[in-house]
Design an enzyme around this catalytic site. Structure first.
Site, PDB file in Angstrom:
ATOM      1  N   HIS A   1       0.832  -1.202   0.000  1.00 15.85           N
ATOM      2  CA  HIS A   1       0.000   0.000   0.000  1.00 15.85           C
ATOM      3  C   HIS A   1       0.870   1.257   0.000  1.00 15.85           C
ATOM      4  O   HIS A   1       0.635   2.201  -0.743  1.00 15.85           O
ATOM      5  CB  HIS A   1      -0.907   0.017   1.227  1.00 15.85           C
ATOM      6  CG  HIS A   1      -2.142  -0.810   1.055  1.00 15.85           C
ATOM      7  ND1 HIS A   1      -2.132  -2.172   1.137  1.00 15.85           N
ATOM      8  CD2 HIS A   1      -3.417  -0.468   0.788  1.00 15.85           C
ATOM      9  CE1 HIS A   1      -3.361  -2.633   0.939  1.00 15.85           C
ATOM     10  NE2 HIS A   1      -4.161  -1.624   0.721  1.00 15.85           N
TER      11      HIS A   1
ATOM     12  N   LYS B   1      -9.180  -9.566   8.059  1.00 16.28           N
ATOM     13  CA  LYS B   1      -9.735 -10.137   9.290  1.00 16.28           C
ATOM     14  C   LYS B   1      -9.760  -9.076  10.377  1.00 16.28           C
ATOM     15  O   LYS B   1      -8.959  -8.140  10.360  1.00 16.28           O
ATOM     16  CB  LYS B   1      -8.925 -11.351   9.738  1.00 16.28           C
ATOM     17  CG  LYS B   1      -7.533 -11.032  10.250  1.00 16.28           C
ATOM     18  CD  LYS B   1      -6.845 -12.272  10.738  1.00 16.28           C
ATOM     19  CE  LYS B   1      -5.417 -12.032  11.186  1.00 16.28           C
ATOM     20  NZ  LYS B   1      -5.295 -11.443  12.519  1.00 16.28           N
TER      21      LYS B   1
END
Lengths: 280, 197
Positions: B39, B104
């Site tokens: 990212h 998650k």
């Protein structure tokens, strides 16, 4: 004097790491099956079923149970009558990690420096706690856990004279905020006493205990049981999706502490509980 | 009973608006794998005027870092990583038409508002089940940043990849709902009763 050769240590460490990263403990499977029976939430059951399926696939295909094969931690107890021959113990442990993570095609997740480092490409070094003991045995508690569950590690400096209820309240509050991030159902290690740094070491040490082990002191055994039940009443559930099973075991380790402080360390393992003790 | 959906990427806004928290989704098609360093790298390259290395519109980002594939298996273990660490990057991709992320754990409150605004969802896959989830991956390739190792940008082709809708595009939150439904201990009441006792 007992002589232990480093090549033997390297070999056993390699073998153990290859095993625990791929094959789940039998008791863990049993506990997960029990959890599936106990779980009421549909999403929670789904998660537990996938966890159980994962054990089978990992073993059959020789893939690591979790892609996060961690940074290896070892608590090493060296008897004063032990003589390590052929090299250094630390280097032997690193070599064991290096071989296992290469041979097992495990992920290499260690960077050489927090700010300025690069991936070491072999998952070394491990994190070692060495203690000197009496006698002529060498014991190595290997523990592998991922970054996700380590990120919820917490230290609380509570008021001196805190009661078990005070500690439980602190534990429940912290887990209520963070448990979903750490892949529950969790194994929770709680270290109480010593100083701040030592309480966290105690919590980590508690995680090195084998599954199903309980505290030798019945008073603490009671607390381990009660805290585990109460964590499960939080409703967080497997993977945080809601449900009855958030925690499989709570382990407590204690140490004398200073009159002015009451340190409590919390260190958790995700449900992929990977540990093994090696003995010479 | 929870509802089941079989979806294929790229996802449309209609696909997203049909989903509610707790729904089971079996995802098919191409998805992109990125985590922390990936990212950071993508954003820094865009800041330098370069193009993003994958088509964001309608796509799905999977937060994960796989193990290297062994010679005896087609892919390595590939389970989700904690999504919260990627929260600060999310808006950038949603503005460019990202429809879903997979990870998650709970995320920042802000994320729910962003998903509502941009009509996107947050899926969770089962953490710590990397070997099982690998069985739903048909093929994979590195499409950028190979030097980042496990943090490279991967393209996966998945078949019936099992997911749960954790945050929908209407502000729903599976984690909150779960706690409300299954909680048997009330921290503040319990604290008060302990004090009185």
């Amino acid at each position: 004097m007992k002589e232990i050769w480093v090549y033997d240590i390297v070999e056993k460490v390699t073998e153990a790491l290859l095993e625990i990263n791929i094959r789940s403990d039998d008791l863990l499977r049993q506990k997960m099956l029990d959890a599936l029976v106990r779980e009421e939430s549909e999403a929670g059951k789904e998660m537990l079923t996938q966890i159980l399926e994962n054990y089978v696939v990992a073993e059959e295909q020789r893939l690591p149970l979790c892609q996060d094969t961690g940074m290896v931690t070892a608590e090493v107890r060296v008897g004063s009558e032990v003589c390590i021959r052929g090299g250094s113990l630390r280097k032997a442990l690193d070599e064991g990690i290096r071989r296992a993570y290469r041979e097992g095609y495990f992920r290499k997740s260690v960077i050489s420096d927090p700010f300025f480092g690069k991936n070491t490409q072999d998952n070394t070094p491990g994190i070692y706690f060495f203690t000197l003991e009496e006698g002529d045995s060498l014991e190595i508690d290997l523990l592998v856990k991922g970054g996700g569950c380590d990120n919820i590690t917490t230290l609380g400096m509570l008021e001196p004279g805190s009661t078990p209820d005070d500690v439980e309240r602190f534990l429940l509050r912290e887990l209520d905020k963070k448990a979903s991030l750490a892949c529950p159902p969790l194994i929770v290690g709680v270290g109480i006493g010593g100083n701040g740094a030592y309480a966290l070491f105690l919590a980590s040490k508690a995680l090195s205990r084998p599954l199903g082990s309980v505290h030798p002191d019945p008073r603490y055994r009671e607390l381990e049981k009660k805290w585990c039940e109460d964590i499960n009443r939080l409703g967080i559930g497997p993977q945080g999706v809601g449900g009855r099973v958030t925690c499989l075991e709570v382990r407590i380790e204690t140490y004398p502490c200073h009159i002015a402080s009451f340190p409590v360390g919390i260190v958790c393992s995700c449900h992929v509980f990977r540990r093994k003790t090696l003995r010479w | 009973m929870s509802r089941e959906f079989i979806l294929k990427t790229p996802l449309s806004v209609e696909d997203i608006l049909a989903l509610r928290i707790g729904d089971r989704v079996f995802l098919n098609g191409e998805i992109y794998v990125a985590r922390d360093a990936t990212h950071k790298k993508m954003l820094s390259e865009v800041a330098q005027g370069k193009e993003l290395p994958f088509p964001v519109y309608g796509s799905v980002l999977y937060y994960a870092g796989p193990t290297p594939p062994p010679p005896y298996a087609p892919v390595g273990s590939i389970g989700p990583t904690t999504s919260r660490r990627m929260d600060s990057y999310l808006a950038f991709f949603l503005e460019r038409g990202l429809r879903a992320t997979i990870g998650k754990g709970e995320r920042e409150e802000e994320v729910k508002k962003l998903l509502e605004k941009h009509k996107a969802v947050y899926f969770i896959a089962c953490g710590g089940a990397g070997a099982y989830l690998a069985t739903f991956v048909v093929s994979w390739e590195i499409i950028a940043y190979e030097d980042l190792g496990a943090q490279a940008l991967f393209r996966l082709v998945v078949k019936d990849f099992p997911l749960l809708v954790a945050y929908d595009a209407f502000g729903g939150d599976l984690f909150e709902e779960g706690k409300i439904r299954y909680r048997k201990i009330f921290l503040y009441h319990w604290e008060a009763s302990q004090k009185e006792g």
